[in-house]
Write a protein that holds these residues in place. Structure first.
Motif, PDB file in Angstrom:
ATOM      1  N   GLN A 209      45.314  29.719  37.455  1.00 55.76           N
ATOM      2  CA  GLN A 209      44.234  30.105  38.360  1.00 55.76           C
ATOM      3  C   GLN A 209      43.629  31.431  37.921  1.00 55.76           C
ATOM      4  O   GLN A 209      42.415  31.661  38.060  1.00 55.76           O
ATOM      5  CB  GLN A 209      44.782  30.212  39.792  1.00 55.76           C
ATOM      6  N   GLU A 210      44.464  32.320  37.347  1.00 53.46           N
ATOM      7  CA  GLU A 210      43.985  33.634  36.878  1.00 53.46           C
ATOM      8  C   GLU A 210      42.957  33.475  35.757  1.00 53.46           C
ATOM      9  O   GLU A 210      41.943  34.172  35.717  1.00 53.46           O
ATOM     10  CB  GLU A 210      45.170  34.486  36.393  1.00 53.46           C
ATOM     11  N   TYR A 211      43.219  32.559  34.828  1.00 55.93           N
ATOM     12  CA  TYR A 211      42.302  32.293  33.712  1.00 55.93           C
ATOM     13  C   TYR A 211      40.974  31.757  34.259  1.00 55.93           C
ATOM     14  O   TYR A 211      39.883  32.217  33.884  1.00 55.93           O
ATOM     15  CB  TYR A 211      42.958  31.285  32.771  1.00 55.93           C
ATOM     16  N   LYS A 212      41.074  30.789  35.168  1.00 50.48           N
ATOM     17  CA  LYS A 212      39.858  30.216  35.761  1.00 50.48           C
ATOM     18  C   LYS A 212      39.054  31.279  36.509  1.00 50.48           C
ATOM     19  O   LYS A 212      37.825  31.358  36.368  1.00 50.48           O
ATOM     20  CB  LYS A 212      40.233  29.073  36.715  1.00 50.48           C
ATOM     21  N   GLN A 213      39.762  32.112  37.295  1.00 56.50           N
ATOM     22  CA  GLN A 213      39.078  33.137  38.076  1.00 56.50           C
ATOM     23  C   GLN A 213      38.442  34.181  37.176  1.00 56.50           C
ATOM     24  O   GLN A 213      37.375  34.729  37.506  1.00 56.50           O
ATOM     25  CB  GLN A 213      40.061  33.810  39.048  1.00 56.50           C
ATOM     26  N   ALA A 214      39.063  34.444  36.023  1.00 54.18           N
ATOM     27  CA  ALA A 214      38.483  35.407  35.075  1.00 54.18           C
ATOM     28  C   ALA A 214      37.114  34.933  34.591  1.00 54.18           C
ATOM     29  O   ALA A 214      36.205  35.741  34.385  1.00 54.18           O
ATOM     30  CB  ALA A 214      39.426  35.610  33.888  1.00 54.18           C
ATOM     31  N   CYS A 215      36.964  33.607  34.428  1.00 54.58           N
ATOM     32  CA  CYS A 215      35.674  33.069  33.997  1.00 54.58           C
ATOM     33  C   CYS A 215      34.612  33.201  35.081  1.00 54.58           C
ATOM     34  O   CYS A 215      33.415  33.182  34.794  1.00 54.58           O
ATOM     35  CB  CYS A 215      35.830  31.605  33.578  1.00 54.58           C
ATOM     36  N   VAL A 216      35.061  33.334  36.335  1.00 54.26           N
ATOM     37  CA  VAL A 216      34.144  33.586  37.453  1.00 54.26           C
ATOM     38  C   VAL A 216      33.808  35.077  37.530  1.00 54.26           C
ATOM     39  O   VAL A 216      32.646  35.465  37.691  1.00 54.26           O
ATOM     40  CB  VAL A 216      34.773  33.114  38.789  1.00 54.26           C
ATOM     41  N   ASP A 217      34.832  35.918  37.387  1.00 51.89           N
ATOM     42  CA  ASP A 217      34.678  37.364  37.598  1.00 51.89           C
ATOM     43  C   ASP A 217      33.994  38.080  36.438  1.00 51.89           C
ATOM     44  O   ASP A 217      33.303  39.087  36.641  1.00 51.89           O
ATOM     45  CB  ASP A 217      36.052  38.004  37.829  1.00 51.89           C
ATOM     46  N   TYR A 218      34.207  37.585  35.226  1.00 49.44           N
ATOM     47  CA  TYR A 218      33.601  38.221  34.051  1.00 49.44           C
ATOM     48  C   TYR A 218      32.330  37.467  33.657  1.00 49.44           C
ATOM     49  O   TYR A 218      32.094  36.351  34.114  1.00 49.44           O
ATOM     50  CB  TYR A 218      34.579  38.231  32.880  1.00 49.44           C
ATOM     51  N   GLY A 219      31.522  38.078  32.793  1.00 51.60           N
ATOM     52  CA  GLY A 219      30.273  37.449  32.379  1.00 51.60           C
ATOM     53  C   GLY A 219      30.001  37.630  30.902  1.00 51.60           C
ATOM     54  O   GLY A 219      30.874  38.052  30.128  1.00 51.60           O
ATOM     55  N   GLU A 220      28.779  37.347  30.501  1.00 53.07           N
ATOM     56  CA  GLU A 220      28.378  37.390  29.093  1.00 53.07           C
ATOM     57  C   GLU A 220      28.677  38.740  28.451  1.00 53.07           C
ATOM     58  O   GLU A 220      29.146  38.817  27.313  1.00 53.07           O
ATOM     59  CB  GLU A 220      26.888  37.073  28.978  1.00 53.07           C
ATOM     60  N   LYS A 221      28.435  39.819  29.194  1.00 56.24           N
ATOM     61  CA  LYS A 221      28.613  41.172  28.632  1.00 56.24           C
ATOM     62  C   LYS A 221      30.087  41.500  28.378  1.00 56.24           C
ATOM     63  O   LYS A 221      30.405  42.471  27.681  1.00 56.24           O
ATOM     64  CB  LYS A 221      28.008  42.211  29.581  1.00 56.24           C
ATOM     65  N   ASP A 222      30.990  40.700  28.937  1.00 56.22           N
ATOM     66  CA  ASP A 222      32.423  40.965  28.815  1.00 56.22           C
ATOM     67  C   ASP A 222      33.079  40.183  27.678  1.00 56.22           C
ATOM     68  O   ASP A 222      34.298  40.250  27.505  1.00 56.22           O
ATOM     69  CB  ASP A 222      33.137  40.615  30.122  1.00 56.22           C
ATOM     70  N   ILE A 223      32.300  39.447  26.908  1.00 55.69           N
ATOM     71  CA  ILE A 223      32.847  38.677  25.787  1.00 55.69           C
ATOM     72  C   ILE A 223      32.835  39.530  24.517  1.00 55.69           C
ATOM     73  O   ILE A 223      31.809  40.109  24.158  1.00 55.69           O
ATOM     74  CB  ILE A 223      32.034  37.383  25.556  1.00 55.69           C
ATOM     75  N   LYS A 301      30.135  30.664  38.562  1.00 64.09           N
ATOM     76  CA  LYS A 301      30.160  31.456  39.799  1.00 64.09           C
ATOM     77  C   LYS A 301      31.300  31.077  40.739  1.00 64.09           C
ATOM     78  O   LYS A 301      31.607  31.804  41.673  1.00 64.09           O
ATOM     79  CB  LYS A 301      28.826  31.307  40.541  1.00 64.09           C
ATOM     80  N   GLU A 302      31.916  29.918  40.482  1.00 63.83           N
ATOM     81  CA  GLU A 302      33.053  29.500  41.308  1.00 63.83           C
ATOM     82  C   GLU A 302      33.836  28.426  40.563  1.00 63.83           C
ATOM     83  O   GLU A 302      33.339  27.810  39.620  1.00 63.83           O
ATOM     84  CB  GLU A 302      32.580  28.970  42.665  1.00 63.83           C
ATOM     85  N   ILE A 303      35.070  28.210  40.989  1.00 62.82           N
ATOM     86  CA  ILE A 303      35.900  27.155  40.417  1.00 62.82           C
ATOM     87  C   ILE A 303      35.513  25.844  41.092  1.00 62.82           C
ATOM     88  O   ILE A 303      35.543  25.733  42.320  1.00 62.82           O
ATOM     89  CB  ILE A 303      37.394  27.471  40.617  1.00 62.82           C
ATOM     90  N   LEU A 304      35.118  24.855  40.281  1.00 58.27           N
ATOM     91  CA  LEU A 304      34.576  23.605  40.809  1.00 58.27           C
ATOM     92  C   LEU A 304      35.258  22.391  40.188  1.00 58.27           C
ATOM     93  O   LEU A 304      35.839  22.493  39.100  1.00 58.27           O
ATOM     94  CB  LEU A 304      33.076  23.516  40.496  1.00 58.27           C
TER      95      LEU A 304
END
Length: 315
Positions: A209-223, A301-304
């Motif tokens: 769930q942490e990995y999935k949530q990281a993809c929600v919380d972080y964005g393009e600038k964080d890669i 923007k959310e886990i779907l």
């Protein structure tokens, strides 16, 4: 959205759910097929040939009209399981194989005998022409917006170049997070797209769930790009742990990589260590988080459920 790719795979939309190490699984691909796209799983996600065979049987049973499924093979010498994985896939059958990191010649020959199409990852025109000559059914143009191991050219430059020079379909990989991005890639000459990172934050994905949530919380600038996973530049989320360990090779790795006799062995060791680190981050709650992802998580923007992610990409 009929294109050469939808015709090749008999799918509703010209989208392949990209194979992702430890992320992709039968549940994800089954839902992708229900949504009218193709799904793909890395063969290396399975520790044994028995597990690989079981997944092939399950996906064949789950297949629905308008969807298709395939498997990804690492075809260079670092993957000692490759030939046996290819044998099992050809025995059981699937719609397509995606080859990465090596010559696809043997895969193309064996897969075509079994009625399986072969798509090959490429990052430049020289290799794309080579795989076309070997009989590949399509080229997957891995651009500089892709997650994980990416190419050097922009989506527009690479797709334009390949689509004008090749007679086989070109599938653009990287930089797709919404329907507008797909339309843009098709306008560059692509026959379809390969989409990975947006599916990491799916309910079905086989990661924490942490990995999935990281993809929600972080964005393009964080890669960021790191050389610390496999020895080859790879895109990851810039977590505090990644910031701490840095993204460059150590001085010892740099020295050893310059030694022609040792270079291959150093890469194999680094690849093994890096894959274990990625596995730990993907499957365990740990502060040592090395999460592989691409800039298209900007749209996450959310886990779907997977089916909803497909709908967001196609409507």
């Amino acid at each position: 959205m009929e294109t050469k790719l939808t015709q090749l795979l008999d799918i509703k939309y010209p989208i392949i759910q990209a194979p992702m190490f430890l992320v992709s699984n039968v549940a994800m691909v089954t839902e992708a097929m229900k949504g009218g796209i193709a799904g793909c799983i890395p063969a290396l996600n399975y520790r044994t040939l028995e597990e690989l065979r079981a997944s092939l049987k399950e996906l064949k049973a789950n297949k629905v009209e308008g969807g298709s499924f395939g498997f990804n093979l690492i075809v260079n010498k670092s993957n000692i399981k490759y030939k046996e994985q290819l044998r099992v896939i050809c025995e059981e059958g699937c719609d397509f194989i995606i080859t990465s990191l090596g010559s696809p010649e043997e895969t193309i020959n064996q897969a075509h005998k079994a009625g399986i199409k072969v798509f090959c990852d490429v990052t430049d025109l020289r290799f794309a022409k080579k795989v076309e000559e070997l009989g590949a059914d399509a080229a997957i143009a891995v651009n500089n917006q892709a997650g994980g191991h990416r190419g050097n050219l922009s989506p527009e430059a690479l797709t334009n170049q390949l689509s004008k020079a090749l007679h086989i379909p070109v599938i653009s990989a990287g930089g797709v997070g919404c329907k507008a991005d797909i339309d843009t890639m098709l306008s560059y000459g692509a026959s379809g797209v390969s989409v990975g990172s947006p599916f990491i934050a799916s309910i079905e994905a086989g990661v924490t769930q942490e990995y999935k949530q990281a993809c929600v919380d972080y964005g393009e600038k964080d890669i960021v790009m790191t050389e610390r996973i496999s020895g080859t530049p790879c895109t990851v989320i810039n977590t505090p742990y990644v910031e701490k360990i840095g993204t460059k090779q150590t001085w010892l790795e740099t020295v050893l990589n310059k030694n022609k006799k040792l270079k291959k062995w150093v890469k194999m060791v680094r690849f093994s260590i890096g894959m274990k680190a990625a596995e730990n981050a993907a499957t365990k709650a740990t502060y040592k988080t090395v999460w592989v992802a691409g800039p298209s998580i900007e749209y996450t923007k959310e886990i779907l459920p997977t089916i909803d992610i497909v709908r967001n990409l196609t409507h």
